[in-house]
Design a protein around this motif. Sequence first.
Motif, short mmCIF file in Angstrom:
data_model
loop_
_atom_site.label_atom_id
_atom_site.label_comp_id
_atom_site.label_asym_id
_atom_site.label_seq_id
_atom_site.Cartn_x
_atom_site.Cartn_y
_atom_site.Cartn_z
N GLU A 177 1.65 9.01 -5.74
CA GLU A 177 2.20 10.35 -5.48
C GLU A 177 3.24 10.71 -6.53
O GLU A 177 3.30 11.85 -7.01
CB GLU A 177 2.82 10.40 -4.07
N THR A 178 4.07 9.71 -6.88
CA THR A 178 5.10 9.96 -7.89
C THR A 178 4.46 10.29 -9.23
O THR A 178 4.89 11.22 -9.93
CB THR A 178 6.02 8.74 -8.02
N ASP A 218 0.84 -1.21 0.00
CA ASP A 218 0.00 0.00 0.00
C ASP A 218 0.86 1.25 0.00
O ASP A 218 0.57 2.23 -0.71
CB ASP A 218 -0.92 -0.01 1.24
N HIS A 219 1.93 1.19 0.83
CA HIS A 219 2.83 2.34 0.87
C HIS A 219 3.48 2.57 -0.49
O HIS A 219 3.57 3.72 -0.96
CB HIS A 219 3.89 2.11 1.95
N LEU A 220 3.90 1.47 -1.14
CA LEU A 220 4.51 1.59 -2.45
C LEU A 220 3.50 2.10 -3.48
O LEU A 220 3.83 2.93 -4.35
CB LEU A 220 5.08 0.24 -2.89
N ALA A 221 2.25 1.59 -3.36
CA ALA A 221 1.21 2.05 -4.28
C ALA A 221 0.96 3.55 -4.09
O ALA A 221 0.84 4.32 -5.06
CB ALA A 221 -0.07 1.25 -4.07
N LEU A 222 0.85 3.95 -2.82
CA LEU A 222 0.66 5.37 -2.53
C LEU A 222 1.84 6.20 -3.03
O LEU A 222 1.66 7.29 -3.61
CB LEU A 222 0.46 5.59 -1.03
N GLU A 229 4.37 17.88 -12.62
CA GLU A 229 5.60 18.44 -13.15
C GLU A 229 5.52 18.61 -14.66
O GLU A 229 5.95 19.63 -15.22
CB GLU A 229 6.78 17.52 -12.79
N ASP A 230 4.93 17.59 -15.33
CA ASP A 230 4.76 17.68 -16.78
C ASP A 230 3.86 18.85 -17.15
O ASP A 230 4.13 19.59 -18.11
CB ASP A 230 4.20 16.38 -17.33
#
Length: 202
Positions: A51-52, A43-47, A59-60
């Motif tokens: 976020e990324t 879940d943390h990686l998914a979040l 940013e784009d």
Amino acid sequence: MPPKTKGKGRKTGAQKKKKNSSPDAESEAKHRLVLLEKELLQDHLALQRDETRRAKASEDRLKQRLQGLEAELERAQSEGKAVYAEMSRQRRALQEELRTQSKQLEEKVRGLQEQLETCQREAKAAREETEQALREQDETLAQLRAHVANMEAEYEEILHGSLDCLLAKLRATKPQWDAAVLRLHTRHKEQLRQFALNPLEL
């Protein structure tokens, strides 16, 4: 207070219960804990990935907006340069036209001034010639009047002299004329009598 022995006995019983727990329960608990940690990590990686992605998308978008603003700025600068160049060209053209018109007007004014000076000189010369001609005419008229007056005086003097001379001659010859007339008259009367005519009846 309860006796210490009872407390010790409870503790000893709890420890016995823990010692008596099965290895499968501990393994299952560890497995569940691992699964929970794995899910939390996923879940943390998914979040973090979300976020990324959101940060990358933001940013784009910011980069696109920045590129658009830079393009607009370059276009505005280019248009500003073009407008400035056009205005500078028009200003130079107007200045050149004004210089040309000013030069033409100066030449025209100089030509008109020369024409005016020429006309003034000619008018002055004509006026002087006219005044000179009028003076000469006045002098000629004065001379003619004086000459006519002199001639009239001379003619009058000559006329008076001639009349006086004529009258004198007439006075001198009058007796002769009278005698001649009388002789002629007498002769005519004699001729009439010879023809038996009465002169008084004629």
